[in-house]
Write a protein that holds these residues in place. Sequence first.
Motif, PDB file in Angstrom:
ATOM      1  N   GLU A 285       0.839  -1.210   0.000  1.00  0.00           N
ATOM      2  CA  GLU A 285       0.000   0.000   0.000  1.00  0.00           C
ATOM      3  C   GLU A 285       0.872   1.257   0.000  1.00  0.00           C
ATOM      4  O   GLU A 285       0.669   2.180  -0.806  1.00  0.00           O
ATOM      5  CB  GLU A 285      -0.888  -0.024   1.244  1.00  0.00           C
ATOM      6  N   ALA A 286       1.831   1.305   0.919  1.00  0.00           N
ATOM      7  CA  ALA A 286       2.706   2.471   1.005  1.00  0.00           C
ATOM      8  C   ALA A 286       3.579   2.603  -0.239  1.00  0.00           C
ATOM      9  O   ALA A 286       3.770   3.708  -0.764  1.00  0.00           O
ATOM     10  CB  ALA A 286       3.581   2.368   2.256  1.00  0.00           C
ATOM     11  N   GLY A 287       4.108   1.473  -0.714  1.00  0.00           N
ATOM     12  CA  GLY A 287       4.973   1.506  -1.883  1.00  0.00           C
ATOM     13  C   GLY A 287       4.273   2.062  -3.112  1.00  0.00           C
ATOM     14  O   GLY A 287       4.855   2.828  -3.885  1.00  0.00           O
ATOM     15  N   ALA A 288       3.002   1.679  -3.295  1.00  0.00           N
ATOM     16  CA  ALA A 288       2.256   2.164  -4.445  1.00  0.00           C
ATOM     17  C   ALA A 288       2.057   3.684  -4.370  1.00  0.00           C
ATOM     18  O   ALA A 288       2.182   4.392  -5.382  1.00  0.00           O
ATOM     19  CB  ALA A 288       0.905   1.458  -4.519  1.00  0.00           C
ATOM     20  N   GLU A 289       1.758   4.188  -3.182  1.00  0.00           N
ATOM     21  CA  GLU A 289       1.542   5.629  -3.039  1.00  0.00           C
ATOM     22  C   GLU A 289       2.846   6.398  -3.211  1.00  0.00           C
ATOM     23  O   GLU A 289       2.891   7.437  -3.885  1.00  0.00           O
ATOM     24  CB  GLU A 289       0.905   5.934  -1.681  1.00  0.00           C
ATOM     25  N   ILE A 290       3.919   5.884  -2.633  1.00  0.00           N
ATOM     26  CA  ILE A 290       5.220   6.542  -2.769  1.00  0.00           C
ATOM     27  C   ILE A 290       5.663   6.542  -4.229  1.00  0.00           C
ATOM     28  O   ILE A 290       6.176   7.547  -4.737  1.00  0.00           O
ATOM     29  CB  ILE A 290       6.269   5.849  -1.870  1.00  0.00           C
ATOM     30  N   ALA A 291       5.470   5.433  -4.921  1.00  0.00           N
ATOM     31  CA  ALA A 291       5.852   5.356  -6.336  1.00  0.00           C
ATOM     32  C   ALA A 291       5.092   6.389  -7.157  1.00  0.00           C
ATOM     33  O   ALA A 291       5.656   7.007  -8.073  1.00  0.00           O
ATOM     34  CB  ALA A 291       5.590   3.950  -6.870  1.00  0.00           C
ATOM     35  N   GLY A 292       3.828   6.585  -6.828  1.00  0.00           N
ATOM     36  CA  GLY A 292       3.041   7.595  -7.539  1.00  0.00           C
ATOM     37  C   GLY A 292       3.587   8.988  -7.328  1.00  0.00           C
ATOM     38  O   GLY A 292       3.659   9.790  -8.273  1.00  0.00           O
ATOM     39  N   TRP A 293       3.988   9.296  -6.115  1.00  0.00           N
ATOM     40  CA  TRP A 293       4.550  10.620  -5.830  1.00  0.00           C
ATOM     41  C   TRP A 293       5.902  10.806  -6.518  1.00  0.00           C
ATOM     42  O   TRP A 293       6.228  11.900  -6.973  1.00  0.00           O
ATOM     43  CB  TRP A 293       4.694  10.809  -4.318  1.00  0.00           C
ATOM     44  N   LEU A 294       6.683   9.731  -6.601  1.00  0.00           N
ATOM     45  CA  LEU A 294       7.961   9.809  -7.316  1.00  0.00           C
ATOM     46  C   LEU A 294       7.722  10.102  -8.796  1.00  0.00           C
ATOM     47  O   LEU A 294       8.394  10.960  -9.382  1.00  0.00           O
ATOM     48  CB  LEU A 294       8.738   8.501  -7.158  1.00  0.00           C
ATOM     49  N   ARG A 295       6.785   9.372  -9.402  1.00  0.00           N
ATOM     50  CA  ARG A 295       6.492   9.582 -10.830  1.00  0.00           C
ATOM     51  C   ARG A 295       5.983  10.992 -11.093  1.00  0.00           C
ATOM     52  O   ARG A 295       6.292  11.595 -12.130  1.00  0.00           O
ATOM     53  CB  ARG A 295       5.457   8.560 -11.309  1.00  0.00           C
ATOM     54  N   ALA A 296       5.219  11.524 -10.141  1.00  0.00           N
ATOM     55  CA  ALA A 296       4.640  12.860 -10.320  1.00  0.00           C
ATOM     56  C   ALA A 296       5.641  13.975 -10.021  1.00  0.00           C
ATOM     57  O   ALA A 296       5.328  15.154 -10.219  1.00  0.00           O
ATOM     58  CB  ALA A 296       3.415  13.014  -9.429  1.00  0.00           C
ATOM     59  N   GLY A 297       6.818  13.624  -9.539  1.00  0.00           N
ATOM     60  CA  GLY A 297       7.821  14.633  -9.203  1.00  0.00           C
ATOM     61  C   GLY A 297       7.562  15.345  -7.899  1.00  0.00           C
ATOM     62  O   GLY A 297       8.203  16.366  -7.595  1.00  0.00           O
ATOM     63  N   LYS A 298       6.634  14.818  -7.094  1.00  0.00           N
ATOM     64  CA  LYS A 298       6.336  15.436  -5.804  1.00  0.00           C
ATOM     65  C   LYS A 298       7.308  14.980  -4.711  1.00  0.00           C
ATOM     66  O   LYS A 298       7.362  15.590  -3.643  1.00  0.00           O
ATOM     67  CB  LYS A 298       4.908  15.091  -5.373  1.00  0.00           C
ATOM     68  N   LEU A 299       8.037  13.922  -4.987  1.00  0.00           N
ATOM     69  CA  LEU A 299       8.924  13.317  -3.997  1.00  0.00           C
ATOM     70  C   LEU A 299      10.232  12.945  -4.671  1.00  0.00           C
ATOM     71  O   LEU A 299      10.244  12.436  -5.806  1.00  0.00           O
ATOM     72  CB  LEU A 299       8.253  12.067  -3.416  1.00  0.00           C
ATOM     73  N   HIS A 300      11.334  13.217  -3.985  1.00  0.00           N
ATOM     74  CA  HIS A 300      12.653  12.905  -4.527  1.00  0.00           C
ATOM     75  C   HIS A 300      13.394  11.989  -3.547  1.00  0.00           C
ATOM     76  O   HIS A 300      13.384  12.224  -2.338  1.00  0.00           O
ATOM     77  CB  HIS A 300      13.449  14.185  -4.758  1.00  0.00           C
ATOM     78  N   SER A 301      13.992  10.959  -4.093  1.00  0.00           N
ATOM     79  CA  SER A 301      14.756  10.018  -3.269  1.00  0.00           C
ATOM     80  C   SER A 301      16.193  10.524  -3.162  1.00  0.00           C
ATOM     81  O   SER A 301      16.967  10.449  -4.118  1.00  0.00           O
ATOM     82  CB  SER A 301      14.728   8.626  -3.897  1.00  0.00           C
ATOM     83  N   LYS A 302      16.514  11.086  -2.000  1.00  0.00           N
ATOM     84  CA  LYS A 302      17.848  11.653  -1.794  1.00  0.00           C
ATOM     85  C   LYS A 302      18.792  10.543  -1.368  1.00  0.00           C
ATOM     86  O   LYS A 302      18.595   9.912  -0.324  1.00  0.00           O
ATOM     87  CB  LYS A 302      17.786  12.748  -0.716  1.00  0.00           C
ATOM     88  N   GLU A 303      19.834  10.294  -2.168  1.00  0.00           N
ATOM     89  CA  GLU A 303      20.720   9.169  -1.918  1.00  0.00           C
ATOM     90  C   GLU A 303      22.184   9.605  -1.936  1.00  0.00           C
ATOM     91  O   GLU A 303      22.588  10.435  -2.736  1.00  0.00           O
ATOM     92  CB  GLU A 303      20.480   8.084  -2.973  1.00  0.00           C
ATOM     93  N   HIS A 304      22.956   9.017  -1.039  1.00  0.00           N
ATOM     94  CA  HIS A 304      24.393   9.255  -0.941  1.00  0.00           C
ATOM     95  C   HIS A 304      25.066   7.919  -1.257  1.00  0.00           C
ATOM     96  O   HIS A 304      25.079   7.015  -0.425  1.00  0.00           O
ATOM     97  CB  HIS A 304      24.750   9.727   0.463  1.00  0.00           C
ATOM     98  N   VAL A 305      25.571   7.789  -2.476  1.00  0.00           N
ATOM     99  CA  VAL A 305      26.103   6.510  -2.952  1.00  0.00           C
ATOM    100  C   VAL A 305      27.629   6.529  -2.915  1.00  0.00           C
ATOM    101  O   VAL A 305      28.265   7.425  -3.474  1.00  0.00           O
ATOM    102  CB  VAL A 305      25.610   6.203  -4.373  1.00  0.00           C
ATOM    103  N   VAL A 306      28.195   5.542  -2.253  1.00  0.00           N
ATOM    104  CA  VAL A 306      29.641   5.338  -2.208  1.00  0.00           C
ATOM    105  C   VAL A 306      29.949   4.101  -3.032  1.00  0.00           C
ATOM    106  O   VAL A 306      29.368   3.038  -2.810  1.00  0.00           O
ATOM    107  CB  VAL A 306      30.144   5.144  -0.761  1.00  0.00           C
ATOM    108  N   THR A 307      30.832   4.224  -3.999  1.00  0.00           N
ATOM    109  CA  THR A 307      31.205   3.082  -4.834  1.00  0.00           C
ATOM    110  C   THR A 307      32.487   2.453  -4.304  1.00  0.00           C
ATOM    111  O   THR A 307      33.460   3.153  -4.032  1.00  0.00           O
ATOM    112  CB  THR A 307      31.389   3.508  -6.298  1.00  0.00           C
ATOM    113  N   GLY A 308      32.454   1.151  -4.137  1.00  0.00           N
ATOM    114  CA  GLY A 308      33.629   0.463  -3.620  1.00  0.00           C
ATOM    115  C   GLY A 308      33.432  -1.035  -3.653  1.00  0.00           C
ATOM    116  O   GLY A 308      32.790  -1.575  -4.555  1.00  0.00           O
TER     117      GLY A 308
END
Length: 336
Positions: A285-308
């Motif tokens: 349920e939560a995943g579907a709503e969050i995915a919709g907000w991501l697609r709509a540009g209302k929500l951004h997934s802020k990520e700090h990626v370290v490659t190693g």
Amino acid sequence: MDATNHQIRLAARPTGEPVPSDWAHTEEPVPTPEDGQILVRVTHLSLDPAMRAWLDDRPSYIPPVGLNEVMRALAGGEVVESKNPGFAVGDHVTGVFGVQEYAISDGRGVQKVDPSAVPMTTYLSALGMTGMTAYFGLFDVGALKDGETVLISGAAGAVGSMVGQLAKIKGCRVIGIAGGAEKCATLTDELGFDAAVDYKVDGWSRGLREAAPDGVDVFFDNVGGEVLDAGLRRLARGARVVICGAISQYNSGQPYGPKNYLSLLVNRARMEGFVVFDFANRYAEAGAEIAGWLRAGKLHSKEHVVTGSVGDFPATLPKLFRGENLGKLVLQIGKD
């Protein structure tokens, strides 16, 4: 498969912040799946503050990692061998695979994901436990109402940055507490927070009063200690305090308890802790709503990626406790 599986195991229980000697770098042959199992090549490791609590041999919501065991970790990867009809070679998946290059699983708790839709890192962030924690902590435990004032500590971290954006979607005034000018600017300029308070600046509690002169309705705390105390002083009548974590206390040995708890009495407020696993039957349920907000540009997934490599885990984990990450901390294993 003729290859070596590099792993990180817990060698000693840390005292304070984990140090290199607390970990063992081990190797073993890549395992072969049996009937009903899959072999996953791990490509991304989720690094989370909760990992520190898993290292202590004390009662908690989940058993501690045992000495000489592979360090527990949520991860993403690719199925490279399968003897389970539910999974095919080439499937991308997430699950609790541990800090190692290859993991065997019987498929329980493993989710298929589509990296062509969003990056693998997002499945460990907004569409993973981070997103679930923010969603259920704010909406269910915090009982958020549209238009309220929300205060978030650790606001530039993985969960905090999500909570603030979710509250903005609901039309709330959002105030974040973070460490450093760069993080505070990211909250207001990039993620849409209404105000950000830098706890590293002298007299920061005065800035908190100015940002929330009428108090806050929901205080989502990820930090504990003195920051929790400061937030308790800003409660409005009927406020809800959500205890998600206490990253300032995990390495302290003796946690610092709240001094201003009587604010709960005065303001007829409540303070409640929660564990996201209790909402597992509602993740879809939560995943579907969050995915919709991501697609709509209302929500951004802020990520700090370290490659190693897997071997970089012991040096990368402490970034969480030193406040060196901005958003969700992920260790990407080589090039995916």
